[in-house]
Design a protein around this motif. Structure first.
Motif, PDB file in Angstrom:
ATOM      1  N   VAL A  20       0.861  -1.173   0.000  1.00  0.00           N
ATOM      2  CA  VAL A  20       0.000   0.000   0.000  1.00  0.00           C
ATOM      3  C   VAL A  20       0.900   1.227   0.000  1.00  0.00           C
ATOM      4  O   VAL A  20       1.895   1.296   0.728  1.00  0.00           O
ATOM      5  CB  VAL A  20      -0.933   0.006   1.228  1.00  0.00           C
ATOM      6  CG1 VAL A  20      -1.715   1.305   1.299  1.00  0.00           C
ATOM      7  CG2 VAL A  20      -1.902  -1.173   1.148  1.00  0.00           C
ATOM      8  N   VAL A  70      -3.506   4.217  -5.804  1.00  0.00           N
ATOM      9  CA  VAL A  70      -4.284   4.919  -4.786  1.00  0.00           C
ATOM     10  C   VAL A  70      -3.762   6.346  -4.726  1.00  0.00           C
ATOM     11  O   VAL A  70      -2.587   6.572  -4.412  1.00  0.00           O
ATOM     12  CB  VAL A  70      -4.140   4.253  -3.408  1.00  0.00           C
ATOM     13  CG1 VAL A  70      -4.889   5.044  -2.349  1.00  0.00           C
ATOM     14  CG2 VAL A  70      -4.657   2.823  -3.451  1.00  0.00           C
ATOM     15  N   ASN A  72      -4.140   9.898  -2.955  1.00  0.00           N
ATOM     16  CA  ASN A  72      -4.686  10.522  -1.755  1.00  0.00           C
ATOM     17  C   ASN A  72      -4.547  12.035  -1.792  1.00  0.00           C
ATOM     18  O   ASN A  72      -3.454  12.557  -2.044  1.00  0.00           O
ATOM     19  CB  ASN A  72      -3.959  10.006  -0.505  1.00  0.00           C
ATOM     20  CG  ASN A  72      -4.180   8.539  -0.261  1.00  0.00           C
ATOM     21  OD1 ASN A  72      -5.276   8.037  -0.432  1.00  0.00           O
ATOM     22  ND2 ASN A  72      -3.137   7.839   0.158  1.00  0.00           N
ATOM     23  N   SER A  89      -9.707  10.116  -1.480  1.00  0.00           N
ATOM     24  CA  SER A  89      -8.833   9.274  -2.293  1.00  0.00           C
ATOM     25  C   SER A  89      -9.552   8.804  -3.538  1.00  0.00           C
ATOM     26  O   SER A  89     -10.763   8.581  -3.522  1.00  0.00           O
ATOM     27  CB  SER A  89      -8.371   8.047  -1.495  1.00  0.00           C
ATOM     28  OG  SER A  89      -7.686   8.426  -0.332  1.00  0.00           O
ATOM     29  N   LEU A  91      -9.340   5.601  -6.115  1.00  0.00           N
ATOM     30  CA  LEU A  91      -8.799   4.255  -6.203  1.00  0.00           C
ATOM     31  C   LEU A  91      -8.965   3.741  -7.627  1.00  0.00           C
ATOM     32  O   LEU A  91     -10.091   3.598  -8.110  1.00  0.00           O
ATOM     33  CB  LEU A  91      -9.527   3.319  -5.220  1.00  0.00           C
ATOM     34  CG  LEU A  91      -9.724   3.834  -3.794  1.00  0.00           C
ATOM     35  CD1 LEU A  91     -10.506   2.816  -2.962  1.00  0.00           C
ATOM     36  CD2 LEU A  91      -8.396   4.162  -3.142  1.00  0.00           C
ATOM     37  N   LEU A  99      -6.313  -3.999  -3.989  1.00  0.00           N
ATOM     38  CA  LEU A  99      -5.659  -3.336  -2.876  1.00  0.00           C
ATOM     39  C   LEU A  99      -5.473  -4.406  -1.803  1.00  0.00           C
ATOM     40  O   LEU A  99      -6.447  -5.031  -1.380  1.00  0.00           O
ATOM     41  CB  LEU A  99      -6.514  -2.191  -2.323  1.00  0.00           C
ATOM     42  CG  LEU A  99      -6.878  -1.055  -3.288  1.00  0.00           C
ATOM     43  CD1 LEU A  99      -7.563   0.067  -2.527  1.00  0.00           C
ATOM     44  CD2 LEU A  99      -5.653  -0.534  -4.004  1.00  0.00           C
ATOM     45  N   SER A 163     -12.862   7.226  -2.214  1.00  0.00           N
ATOM     46  CA  SER A 163     -12.778   6.861  -0.806  1.00  0.00           C
ATOM     47  C   SER A 163     -12.663   8.123   0.032  1.00  0.00           C
ATOM     48  O   SER A 163     -11.797   8.962  -0.212  1.00  0.00           O
ATOM     49  CB  SER A 163     -11.559   5.955  -0.580  1.00  0.00           C
ATOM     50  OG  SER A 163     -11.367   5.693   0.786  1.00  0.00           O
ATOM     51  N   THR A 172      -1.564   4.102   7.162  1.00  0.00           N
ATOM     52  CA  THR A 172      -1.889   2.826   6.521  1.00  0.00           C
ATOM     53  C   THR A 172      -0.925   1.769   7.021  1.00  0.00           C
ATOM     54  O   THR A 172       0.285   2.000   7.041  1.00  0.00           O
ATOM     55  CB  THR A 172      -1.785   2.926   4.989  1.00  0.00           C
ATOM     56  OG1 THR A 172      -2.721   3.881   4.507  1.00  0.00           O
ATOM     57  CG2 THR A 172      -2.066   1.576   4.332  1.00  0.00           C
ATOM     58  N   GLY A 210       0.183   1.459  -4.615  1.00  0.00           N
ATOM     59  CA  GLY A 210      -0.925   1.095  -3.730  1.00  0.00           C
ATOM     60  C   GLY A 210      -1.820   0.014  -4.256  1.00  0.00           C
ATOM     61  O   GLY A 210      -2.601  -0.556  -3.511  1.00  0.00           O
ATOM     62  N   SER A 211      -1.731  -0.315  -5.543  1.00  0.00           N
ATOM     63  CA  SER A 211      -2.543  -1.363  -6.147  1.00  0.00           C
ATOM     64  C   SER A 211      -1.625  -2.382  -6.798  1.00  0.00           C
ATOM     65  O   SER A 211      -0.572  -2.029  -7.327  1.00  0.00           O
ATOM     66  CB  SER A 211      -3.486  -0.778  -7.195  1.00  0.00           C
ATOM     67  OG  SER A 211      -4.210  -1.790  -7.854  1.00  0.00           O
TER      68      SER A 211
END
Length: 238
Positions: A20, A70, A72, A89, A91, A99, A163, A172, A210-211
């Motif tokens: 992440v 991701v 943010n 966020s 995604l 994720l 998100s 995180t 993040g993905s």
């Protein structure tokens, strides 16, 4: 048992890429000044330009669908968010992307699907059942603060979600990275023996966009349909 760490370990073993993203401060000095400003007017004077109040998700380096990212808007990436009590966020999940299991220690998480079909899983705490949802466009689920959750695009088209998190500094914790960083005598005992957990830790990629790519059977099925986005191998962050 340590928030079902046996389940977590299993997820880490069967998934090749679990990471992440970590956000880098865009302007740490400005954020520090915003946090100690005496009044809202003082904060406004620290953000004098219209451009200070605009965040373009599509221009960020984590905006990708290959395999995904991701993005943010929080105090680190968007100083105007400092003191506002939330992170927004975007995604992005390419076909079959996911994720990995993680939690946010300082924020509840509301997730709304914009496009695609996304499978979600959430475990609130020891003894709680696993909550699973399949999100289509216009549908939402909630991940309570500090709950373990994960999500995966189960379709062969891009999926996108928004998100909203209840902190401008959510934090995180990626469970695979955290668990396998414990000494062998701890992690190995939790798993039940027979596995070299330090060797497994060496296979867990560091933080990226993040993905990550999801299950091989999903990828193979989408590839047969000619739907897969060409993937680049993730770069390791030292």
């Amino acid at each position: 048992m340590f928030l079902r760490l046996k389940f977590i370990a299993f997820v880490a073993v069967v998934s090749v890429a679990l990471a992440v993203a970590v956000d880098v401060d865009k302007n740490a000095d400005l954020v520090a000044k915003l946090r100690v400003a005496n009044t809202n007017l003082d904060r406004m004077n620290l953000l004098p330009n219209d451009a200070d109040w605009l965040f373009d998700f599509t221009k960020q380096d984590k905006y990708t669908f290959s395999p995904g990212g991701v993005i943010n808007a929080n105090s680190a990436t968007f100083p105007a968010a400092t003191g506002q009590g939330m992170t927004m966020s975007m995604l992005n999940l390419g076909p079959c992307s996911m994720l990995p299991p993680h939690l946010h220690p300082r924020a509840a998480n509301y997730v709304v699907a914009i496009s695609g079909t996304t499978q979600t899983y959430m475990i609130a705490e020891n003894g709680a059942r696993t909550v699973t949802e399949t999100l289509q466009a216009g549908q939402m689920t909630i991940f309570p603060q500090a709950s373990i959750h994960t999500m995966m695009n189960i379709g062969c088209e891009n999926a996108q979600l928004i998100s909203a998190l209840s902190s401008d500094d959510t934090g995180t914790t990626n469970l695979a990275n955290a668990f396998f960083s414990f000494p062998q005598n701890i992690s190995g005992t939790v798993i039940g023996g027979g596995l070299n957990t330090q060797a497994i830790y060496g296979r867990v990629p560091p933080f990226g966009t993040g993905s990550n790519a999801g299950p091989h059977d999903c990828i193979a099925a989408c590839a047969k349909k000619g739907k897969m986005i060409k993937r680049q191998p993730p770069a390791r962050d030292e």
